[in-house]
Design a protein around this motif. Structure first.
Motif, PDB file in Angstrom:
ATOM      1  N   THR A  95      42.469  42.436  24.850  1.00 51.07           N
ATOM      2  CA  THR A  95      42.833  41.933  26.017  1.00 51.07           C
ATOM      3  C   THR A  95      42.671  43.174  27.604  1.00 51.07           C
ATOM      4  N   PRO A  96      41.439  42.144  28.327  1.00 44.46           N
ATOM      5  CA  PRO A  96      40.935  43.201  29.758  1.00 44.46           C
ATOM      6  C   PRO A  96      42.390  42.435  30.542  1.00 44.46           C
ATOM      7  N   SER A  97      43.286  43.039  31.150  1.00 46.27           N
ATOM      8  CA  SER A  97      43.632  42.999  32.615  1.00 46.27           C
ATOM      9  C   SER A  97      44.287  41.354  33.217  1.00 46.27           C
ATOM     10  N   ALA A  98      45.340  41.161  32.873  1.00 49.52           N
ATOM     11  CA  ALA A  98      46.227  39.829  33.602  1.00 49.52           C
ATOM     12  C   ALA A  98      45.848  40.016  35.107  1.00 49.52           C
ATOM     13  N   GLU A  99      45.121  40.011  35.411  1.00 53.76           N
ATOM     14  CA  GLU A  99      44.971  39.821  37.025  1.00 53.76           C
ATOM     15  C   GLU A  99      43.206  39.666  37.194  1.00 53.76           C
ATOM     16  N   THR A 100      42.701  39.599  35.428  1.00 58.54           N
ATOM     17  CA  THR A 100      41.022  39.373  35.517  1.00 58.54           C
ATOM     18  C   THR A 100      40.401  38.440  36.702  1.00 58.54           C
ATOM     19  N   GLY A 101      41.113  36.507  36.089  1.00 58.67           N
ATOM     20  CA  GLY A 101      40.896  35.656  37.594  1.00 58.67           C
ATOM     21  C   GLY A 101      40.306  36.101  38.599  1.00 58.67           C
ATOM     22  N   LEU A 102      41.816  36.473  38.828  1.00 62.86           N
ATOM     23  CA  LEU A 102      40.998  37.413  40.787  1.00 62.86           C
ATOM     24  C   LEU A 102      40.395  38.202  41.340  1.00 62.86           C
ATOM     25  N   HIS A 103      39.460  39.186  39.853  1.00 60.72           N
ATOM     26  CA  HIS A 103      37.920  40.031  40.218  1.00 60.72           C
ATOM     27  C   HIS A 103      37.082  38.678  39.621  1.00 60.72           C
ATOM     28  N   THR A 104      37.361  37.816  38.411  1.00 62.88           N
ATOM     29  CA  THR A 104      35.879  37.099  38.591  1.00 62.88           C
ATOM     30  C   THR A 104      35.503  36.187  40.404  1.00 62.88           C
ATOM     31  N   LEU A 105      37.013  35.466  40.595  1.00 64.36           N
ATOM     32  CA  LEU A 105      36.905  35.150  41.663  1.00 64.36           C
ATOM     33  C   LEU A 105      35.957  35.644  42.445  1.00 64.36           C
ATOM     34  N   ILE A 106      36.208  36.724  42.903  1.00 65.71           N
ATOM     35  CA  ILE A 106      35.366  37.639  43.991  1.00 65.71           C
ATOM     36  C   ILE A 106      33.965  37.437  43.799  1.00 65.71           C
ATOM     37  N   TYR A 107      33.784  38.258  42.185  1.00 67.00           N
ATOM     38  CA  TYR A 107      32.400  38.585  41.846  1.00 67.00           C
ATOM     39  C   TYR A 107      31.485  36.705  42.033  1.00 67.00           C
TER      40      TYR A 107
ATOM     41  N   ASP B  31      51.076  32.950  36.942  1.00 67.28           N
ATOM     42  CA  ASP B  31      50.262  32.496  37.246  1.00 67.28           C
ATOM     43  C   ASP B  31      48.843  31.694  38.338  1.00 67.28           C
ATOM     44  N   ILE B  32      48.225  33.365  36.963  1.00 67.85           N
ATOM     45  CA  ILE B  32      46.631  34.126  37.775  1.00 67.85           C
ATOM     46  C   ILE B  32      45.800  32.964  37.932  1.00 67.85           C
TER      47      ILE B  32
ATOM     48  N   LEU C   3      46.076  40.567  50.606  1.00 69.42           N
ATOM     49  CA  LEU C   3      47.929  41.058  50.616  1.00 69.42           C
ATOM     50  C   LEU C   3      48.113  39.991  49.533  1.00 69.42           C
ATOM     51  N   LEU C   4      48.362  40.906  47.986  1.00 60.93           N
ATOM     52  CA  LEU C   4      49.929  39.213  47.573  1.00 60.93           C
ATOM     53  C   LEU C   4      51.209  40.204  47.842  1.00 60.93           C
ATOM     54  N   ARG C   5      51.810  38.922  47.821  1.00 60.28           N
ATOM     55  CA  ARG C   5      53.076  39.339  49.104  1.00 60.28           C
ATOM     56  C   ARG C   5      53.993  39.796  47.764  1.00 60.28           C
ATOM     57  N   GLY C   6      54.486  41.396  48.621  1.00 61.17           N
ATOM     58  CA  GLY C   6      55.007  41.970  47.254  1.00 61.17           C
ATOM     59  C   GLY C   6      55.139  42.381  45.665  1.00 61.17           C
ATOM     60  N   HIS C   7      53.704  42.099  46.214  1.00 59.13           N
ATOM     61  CA  HIS C   7      52.891  42.634  44.359  1.00 59.13           C
ATOM     62  C   HIS C   7      52.132  43.673  45.241  1.00 59.13           C
ATOM     63  N   GLY C   8      50.550  44.150  45.808  1.00 59.56           N
ATOM     64  CA  GLY C   8      50.010  45.036  46.778  1.00 59.56           C
ATOM     65  C   GLY C   8      48.755  44.179  46.751  1.00 59.56           C
ATOM     66  N   LEU C   9      48.098  45.270  46.526  1.00 58.74           N
ATOM     67  CA  LEU C   9      46.034  44.964  46.997  1.00 58.74           C
ATOM     68  C   LEU C   9      45.283  44.784  46.537  1.00 58.74           C
ATOM     69  N   THR C  10      44.647  43.953  46.882  1.00 55.49           N
ATOM     70  CA  THR C  10      43.030  43.516  46.231  1.00 55.49           C
ATOM     71  C   THR C  10      41.810  43.940  46.849  1.00 55.49           C
ATOM     72  N   CYS C  11      40.737  44.845  46.837  1.00 52.44           N
ATOM     73  CA  CYS C  11      39.463  45.083  47.621  1.00 52.44           C
ATOM     74  C   CYS C  11      38.036  45.394  46.624  1.00 52.44           C
ATOM     75  N   TRP C  12      37.313  44.619  47.665  1.00 57.14           N
ATOM     76  CA  TRP C  12      36.555  45.160  47.119  1.00 57.14           C
ATOM     77  C   TRP C  12      34.680  45.576  47.177  1.00 57.14           C
ATOM     78  N   GLY C  13      33.891  46.139  47.376  1.00 62.09           N
ATOM     79  CA  GLY C  13      32.863  46.685  47.863  1.00 62.09           C
ATOM     80  C   GLY C  13      31.735  46.487  47.157  1.00 62.09           C
ATOM     81  N   ARG C  14      30.786  46.573  48.146  1.00 59.98           N
ATOM     82  CA  ARG C  14      29.464  46.533  46.937  1.00 59.98           C
ATOM     83  C   ARG C  14      28.643  47.355  46.301  1.00 59.98           C
ATOM     84  N   SER C  15      29.428  48.807  46.222  1.00 59.04           N
ATOM     85  CA  SER C  15      29.563  49.458  45.687  1.00 59.04           C
ATOM     86  C   SER C  15      30.913  50.089  45.404  1.00 59.04           C
ATOM     87  N   VAL C  16      31.000  51.266  44.512  1.00 60.13           N
ATOM     88  CA  VAL C  16      32.305  51.435  44.070  1.00 60.13           C
ATOM     89  C   VAL C  16      33.040  52.290  45.327  1.00 60.13           C
ATOM     90  N   GLN C  17      31.411  52.934  45.850  1.00 60.11           N
ATOM     91  CA  GLN C  17      32.047  53.925  46.822  1.00 60.11           C
ATOM     92  C   GLN C  17      32.903  53.314  48.071  1.00 60.11           C
TER      93      GLN C  17
END
Ligand SMILES: CSC[C@@H](O)[C@@H](O)C(=O)COP(=O)(O)O
Ligand SMILES: [Zn+2]
Length: 204
Positions: A71-83, A143-144, A165-179
């Motif tokens: 089982t991958p992250s419960a928030e997988t759908g937010l990562h794949t949206l960015i990709y 409901d992700i 930002l997700l209110r009361g939850h946290g931050l999701t950020c991305w980059g063109r590299s891990v760095q």
């Protein structure tokens, strides 16, 4: 850089952010793009500060399926949206920092505006503290897939260029590299802390 090295960089980033207390308990999730079709997502429910390479599961960017059966992250759908939105996105970091959690609750409306900080330049494309930088804020939702749909339909790509930002939850950020994802996380987190302190002092 090889995929193996990138994964090693991601594991190092997870240890780094875990040591900072930015992924308490089992909070947070992280991922790396493999190619246009596949990415590697952290397994759900783990302590993200002590992940190893084998804790990342291959996930299809188009339909969120994981061939391993794990089982991958419960928030997988937010990562794949960015990709899907950003072919150049290489890594996504989602954290539950105190500053992101608190500041997102203080924001009225759906945008956090940051202005006047030199550290705004830690974000890709930013060159002056004078610019008003805007980060989208969405209401949290268990409901992700509904949340991902909402983010996709209500926000332009430009608005999501560093993350959200997700209110009361946290931050999701991305980059063109891990760095770069790591730099965005560190820069935003610094800005959130400054902004909370500024607001707190202003009301004293
Ligand atoms: C305290 S964990 C909260 C989770 O629901 C979620 O927000 C999170 O970030 C971690 O979920 P995970 O499924 O482990 O990737
Ligand atoms: Zn989360």
């Amino acid at each position: 850089m090889t995929q193996q090295l990138q994964l090693a960089e991601l594991v190092a980033a997870c240890r780094w952010l875990g040591a900072k207390g930015w992924a308490p308990a089992t909070g947070g999730n992280m991922s790396l793009r493999q190619d246009s079709e596949w990415c590697w997502l952290s397994e759900s429910g783990k302590d993200k500060g002590s992940l190893t390479e084998s804790d990342f599961l291959q996930v299809n960017i188009g339909d969120n399926t994981a061939p391993s059966g794990r089982t991958p992250s419960a928030e997988t759908g937010l990562h794949t949206l960015i990709y899907r939105l950003f072919p150049e996105a290489q890594a996504v970091l989602h954290v539950h920092t105190v500053n992101a959690t608190v500041l997102s609750r203080l924001v009225k409306g759906n945008r956090l505006t940051l202005q006047g900080y030199e550290m705004q330049k830690s974000l890709r494309g930013q060159s002056s503290h004078l610019d008003a930088l805007q980060l989208p804020v969405f209401d949290n939702n268990q409901d992700i897939s509904a949340l991902a749909q909402r983010i996709n339909s209500e926000t332009s790509k430009d608005d999501l260029q560093w993350g959200f930002l997700l209110r009361g939850h946290g931050l999701t950020c991305w980059g063109r590299s891990v760095q770069e994802a790591r730099r965005h996380l560190e820069g935003l987190e610094f800005l959130f802390e400054c902004e909370i302190l500024r607001r707190r002092l202003e009301v004293l």
